[in-house]
Design an enzyme around this catalytic site. Sequence first.
Site, short mmCIF file in Angstrom:
data_model
loop_
_atom_site.label_atom_id
_atom_site.label_comp_id
_atom_site.label_asym_id
_atom_site.label_seq_id
_atom_site.Cartn_x
_atom_site.Cartn_y
_atom_site.Cartn_z
N CYS A 104 -1.04 -1.80 1.23
CA CYS A 104 -0.77 -1.69 -0.09
C CYS A 104 0.77 -1.71 -0.40
O CYS A 104 1.35 -0.84 0.05
CB CYS A 104 -1.53 -0.42 -0.39
SG CYS A 104 -1.02 -0.09 -2.46
N CYS A 107 1.97 0.87 -3.18
CA CYS A 107 1.94 2.21 -3.01
C CYS A 107 0.97 2.61 -1.79
O CYS A 107 1.36 2.44 -0.78
CB CYS A 107 1.40 3.06 -4.12
SG CYS A 107 0.00 2.61 -5.06
N SER A 108 -0.11 3.17 -2.01
CA SER A 108 -1.00 3.54 -0.84
C SER A 108 -2.75 3.40 -1.20
O SER A 108 -3.23 4.20 -0.51
CB SER A 108 -0.62 5.28 -0.34
OG SER A 108 -0.82 5.99 -1.71
N CYS A 109 -2.90 2.41 -1.77
CA CYS A 109 -4.39 2.35 -2.21
C CYS A 109 -5.07 2.02 -0.85
O CYS A 109 -4.35 1.54 -0.18
CB CYS A 109 -4.43 1.14 -3.01
SG CYS A 109 -3.71 1.37 -4.77
FE FE Z 1 -1.49 1.46 -3.94
#
Ligand code: FE
Length: 206
Positions: A104, A107-109
Amino acid sequence: MQPELKSPAQSDAALRIRAIESLLVEKGVVDPKALDILVDTFETKIGPRNGAKVVAKAWSDPEYKKRLLADATAAIKELGFSGLQGEDMMVVENTDKLHNVIVCTLCSCYPWPTLGLPPIWYKSAPYRARAVSEPRSVLKEFGTEVADDVEVRVWDTTAEMRYLVLPERPAGTEGMTEEQLAELVTRDSMIGVARAQAGPTLFQPR
Ligand code: FE
């Protein structure tokens, strides 16, 4: 918890979290029972073992694999895994000509119902940038060599679409049951930074 095993920063963070939790409960903002359910969900109900079951079923059942590649959200839900951060899933299959990797960049999906919460490195700026700019080097650092004639495809996860890699079924696993196969599927193999291995996976956290 054993305090002597924790760094001062970690114990500080744990104390702060406990203080915030007490305040939220005291002010009636959160119900402690709801918190218990949330914690239980993340500790026992979601995580890479769910994803491993999906992969093992796809390896064992060609019809399921077809459904999984056509509509991952529905096929994953067949096994009882769905919900927050797993509403729109796509499964990408590794072959001897294609190696898929998930990142991602923003961010951190991450697909929570099938993989749980993302590892720290997945959220790090270097991984998020380098997985796109130099995926082969990143894979090498994870111990995964991809031959030059194999395409590396990087999938950028977003709030709208979460990806799960269907790793290649390791050779020599023909006689294995679905349960035994699931044991070979690591979290990293479903992110695409590693392969599923027929032998013990001592150095890969599951
Ligand atoms: Fe994300």
